[in-house]
Design a protein around this motif. Structure first.
Motif, PDB file in Angstrom:
ATOM      1  N   THR A  99       1.131   6.245   4.915  1.00  0.00           N
ATOM      2  CA  THR A  99       1.583   7.127   3.985  1.00  0.00           C
ATOM      3  C   THR A  99       2.671   6.694   3.092  1.00  0.00           C
ATOM      4  N   GLN A 100       3.159   5.650   3.426  1.00  0.00           N
ATOM      5  CA  GLN A 100       4.655   5.308   2.708  1.00  0.00           C
ATOM      6  C   GLN A 100       4.464   4.770   1.168  1.00  0.00           C
ATOM      7  N   LYS A 101       5.052   5.322   0.371  1.00  0.00           N
ATOM      8  CA  LYS A 101       5.353   4.974  -1.047  1.00  0.00           C
ATOM      9  C   LYS A 101       6.255   4.009  -1.665  1.00  0.00           C
ATOM     10  N   ALA A 102       7.242   3.757  -0.589  1.00  0.00           N
ATOM     11  CA  ALA A 102       8.377   2.681  -0.931  1.00  0.00           C
ATOM     12  C   ALA A 102       8.849   2.401   0.204  1.00  0.00           C
ATOM     13  N   LEU A 103       9.689   1.229   0.308  1.00  0.00           N
ATOM     14  CA  LEU A 103      10.499   0.823   1.697  1.00  0.00           C
ATOM     15  C   LEU A 103      11.565   1.487   1.958  1.00  0.00           C
ATOM     16  N   VAL A 104      11.886   1.582   3.157  1.00  0.00           N
ATOM     17  CA  VAL A 104      13.019   2.398   3.807  1.00  0.00           C
ATOM     18  C   VAL A 104      14.378   2.213   2.805  1.00  0.00           C
ATOM     19  N   THR A 151      -1.423   0.402   2.663  1.00  0.00           N
ATOM     20  CA  THR A 151      -1.150   1.997   2.366  1.00  0.00           C
ATOM     21  C   THR A 151      -2.364   2.861   2.028  1.00  0.00           C
ATOM     22  N   GLU A 152      -2.188   4.255   1.885  1.00  0.00           N
ATOM     23  CA  GLU A 152      -3.352   4.825   1.606  1.00  0.00           C
ATOM     24  C   GLU A 152      -3.378   4.424  -0.069  1.00  0.00           C
ATOM     25  N   ALA A 159       0.931  -1.996 -11.378  1.00  0.00           N
ATOM     26  CA  ALA A 159       1.343  -0.684 -11.875  1.00  0.00           C
ATOM     27  C   ALA A 159       2.625  -0.271 -10.996  1.00  0.00           C
ATOM     28  N   GLY A 160       2.915  -0.989 -10.245  1.00  0.00           N
ATOM     29  CA  GLY A 160       4.320  -0.625  -9.326  1.00  0.00           C
ATOM     30  C   GLY A 160       3.865   0.212  -8.001  1.00  0.00           C
ATOM     31  N   ASP A 161       2.854   0.455  -7.748  1.00  0.00           N
ATOM     32  CA  ASP A 161       2.301   1.100  -6.592  1.00  0.00           C
ATOM     33  C   ASP A 161       2.512   0.300  -5.178  1.00  0.00           C
ATOM     34  N   LEU A 162       2.981   0.902  -4.099  1.00  0.00           N
ATOM     35  CA  LEU A 162       2.895   0.161  -2.970  1.00  0.00           C
ATOM     36  C   LEU A 162       1.725   0.069  -2.103  1.00  0.00           C
ATOM     37  N   CYS A 163       1.123  -1.442  -2.231  1.00  0.00           N
ATOM     38  CA  CYS A 163      -0.288  -1.148  -1.566  1.00  0.00           C
ATOM     39  C   CYS A 163      -0.450  -1.617  -0.322  1.00  0.00           C
ATOM     40  N   ALA A 164       0.824  -2.284   0.339  1.00  0.00           N
ATOM     41  CA  ALA A 164       0.689  -2.872   1.579  1.00  0.00           C
ATOM     42  C   ALA A 164       2.141  -2.887   2.121  1.00  0.00           C
ATOM     43  N   VAL A 165       2.335  -2.733   3.370  1.00  0.00           N
ATOM     44  CA  VAL A 165       3.806  -2.636   3.920  1.00  0.00           C
ATOM     45  C   VAL A 165       3.635  -3.467   5.437  1.00  0.00           C
TER      46      VAL A 165
END
Length: 587
Positions: free
Chosen positions: A46-51, A9-10, A96-102
């Protein structure tokens, strides 16, 4: 473009670039799975979380792909006790709880044990990164599961390391420097023995080797003193005038017992001598007096009741009841006479003739006997059908028979005959004399027989068939002696190997089997019936239907049932196999 792929992700790209620039590491901690809310999602930067996330837990392993140094492999083990959802999307989170890869993946259902099935499942993502050294796995070993491959690899590493350590240990001149050598231990043991013998000799030669313990003479002296003192104490106790001053003496106890007896006798004598020892209780004379008064009062009340002119004023006298009964009888006879003499004693049920209402009429008008008969279970009459034609409204409620051969009656849709209530209307067909006829459904109509629909039914002489309208499009056969083979009780298979149920529960079956040539004696062959009998197989008969070689006049065949499922066939023909036709009877 691939349907299934993984991307940074970004946020993940930025954090990885910053870690590389500062010489630090990006600590990946958790992996989450989701069901995509029922659809396969496409990963975007640009995802910050899963669907729609369904589970998140720590990573089990993060390693560099041995086949490609620029790829990292991230794994998580899903244990058996989690599940009940689909996996269509995967996300990797840092500490830190950030989505780094999806990533997305082919839909996979993860069951749980409560559903009756469970499995351990491994979720794996392969990522291409700029620097694999800048990524670090952050885990809690107490809650993370390991895959079998990881355990096998670690076990192999441990074994290699252990072998190296053991070889170095065995090759060392002194592998245990902290432990004493055998020669040193033997030397010290000898010194200890010499010193111990010297100490024992000194102990045994001492005048008093145990100064803290009393000698036997001292113990005997003390025991004698104790015995003397105890004897003096016992003699003084026995010689005392009152050795137990806290206890009452026998004379005192006897004196007190005598006083209690004297007092009790005085109290009893006073009670018996009293004029009224029980003042709270009524005397017998008082009870007798009161009982007499009650009886006298009751007799007076009864005499007054019996002497009264009307002791029950609320109840009607017998004479009054008889009078009223006579009046009712007279009035009833007058009413009955008038009713019987009336020209129309029931004007609400007119005795006049009324016209027969049209078929299927559901109004509240008066009806005559003809309408009732045609609308109820009784047949309205007989009708002969001389030519092929469709059914009409006037046929409903009649018994129809065929006047000539080769006649077909077409059944239209029930709702096309009349606008009234057609459901439940019935008609009957029967074969008269020697004439047969055919019944078939018209366009848009269905003719139901048993659980299916049929294209036509043939009614032969002596047979009958009744149909009833069940809805706007269907005529259903409700009883029939025509085409009995369609009845579930007589369902048959009329093939080379088949069966035919008969009335009364009897079943006849037939089949052909091949029995091998008899090399010695008799050859046998087990066989199964086309269908199993329900209760018992009564017997079988067999005949030769074909022989593989030249006929043998001495050949014989036989068959017998040994269960409701089948039996055994026999042949003594020695030249070749024999085809046997078997007929079996049972129920």
């Amino acid at each position: 473009m691939s349907t299934y792929f993984a991307i940074l992700t970004e946020v993940g790209e930025a954090k990885l670039a910053n870690a590389i620039a500062l010489g630090q590491t990006l600590k990946l901690k958790n992996l989450a799975v989701g069901d995509g809310n029922g659809n396969l999602p496409m990963p975007v930067r640009t995802q910050k979380a899963l669907v729609r996330e369904v589970r998140r837990a720590g990573l089990n392993q993060l390693s560099i792909d041995p086949a490609n140094a620029s790829q990292i492999i991230v794994e998580q083990v899903l244990p058996e006790d989690v599940g009940g959802w689909w996996i269509r999307e995967i996300g990797i989170y840092d500490e830190a709880g950030d989505l780094c890869a999806v990533a997305n993946c082919p839909p996979s259902y993860k069951p749980q044990m409560a559903e009756g099935s469970g499995r351990t499942q491994v979720v794996r993502i392969v990522l291409i990164v700029a620097s694999t050294a800048a990524i670090e796995l952050k885990i809690d070993p107490s809650v993370i599961l390991a895959t079998r491959k990881y355990v096998d690899e670690q076990a192999g590493s441990v074994l290699v390391h252990a072998d190296r350590q053991l070889a170095a240990h065995l090759a060392a001149a002194d592998p245990h420097p902290l432990l004493a050598k055998r020669s040193y231990v033997d030397e010290q043991a000898g010194s200890v023995l010499v010193h111990g013998e010297k100490q024992l000799a000194g102990h045994l030669a001492a005048a008093d080797p145990h100064p803290q313990l009393a000698q036997r003479s001292y113990v005997d002296e003390q025991a004698g003193s104790v015995l003397v003192h105890a004897g003096k104490q016992l003699a003084a106790h026995l010689a005392a005038a009152d050795p137990h001053p806290q206890l009452a003496q026998r004379s005192y106890v006897d004196e007190q017992a005598g006083s209690v007896l004297v007092h009790g006798e005085k109290q009893l004598a006073a009670h018996l001598g009293a004029a009224d020892p029980h003042p709270q209780l009524a005397h017998r004379s008082y009870v007798d007096e009161q009982a007499g008064s009650v009886l006298a009062h009751s007799e007076q009340q009864l005499a007054a009741h019996l002497g009264a002119a009307d002791p029950h004023p609320q109840l009607a006298h017998r004479a009054y009841v008889d009078e009223q009964a006579g009046s009712v009888l007279v009035y009833g006879e007058k009413q009955l006479t008038a009713h019987q003499a009336a020209a129309d004693p029931h004007p609400q049920y007119s005795m006049k003739e009324v016209a027969t209402l049209p078929k299927f009429n559901t109004s509240k008008k008066l009806v005559n006997a003809e309408f009732v008969q045609q609308e109820q279970g009784n047949l309205a009459g007989l009708k002969g059908i001389a030519v092929s034609r469709p059914l009409v409204a006037g046929d409903i409620g009649h018994a129809l028979y065929f006047v000539n051969d080769d006649i077909t009656v077409t059944l239209p849709r029930p709702d096309s005959i009349a606008n009234g209530n057609i459901v439940g209307r019935r008609l009957t067909f029967f074969g008269y004399a020697t004439v047969s006829g055919t019944i078939s459904p018209g366009d848009g109509a269905f003719l139901g027989y048993d659980v299916g629909s049929v294209a036509s039914l043939l009614v032969k002489p002596g047979q009958s068939l009744s149909v009833v309208a069940t809805n706007g499009s269907t005529w259903q056969v409700i009883d029939s002696t025509a085409e009995m083979g369609r009845n579930a009780d007589f369902a048959s298979r009329l093939l080379k190997d088949g069966y035919q149920p008969l009335p009364g529960g009897l079943i006849m079956q037939w089949q052909t089997i091949s029995v091998p040539a008899a090399t010695t004696g008799i050859s046998t062959k087990d066989f199964s019936f086309p269908i199993a009998f329900k209760e018992a197989a009564f017997g079988c008969t067999a005949s030769i239907s074909g022989i593989g070689a030249s006929p043998d006049s001495n050949a014989f065949v036989s068959a017998m049932a040994n269960s409701i499922n089948g039996g055994v066939a026999q042949s003594n023909y020695i030249h070749s196999n024999v085809s046997i036709f078997i007929i079996s009877i049972g129920k």
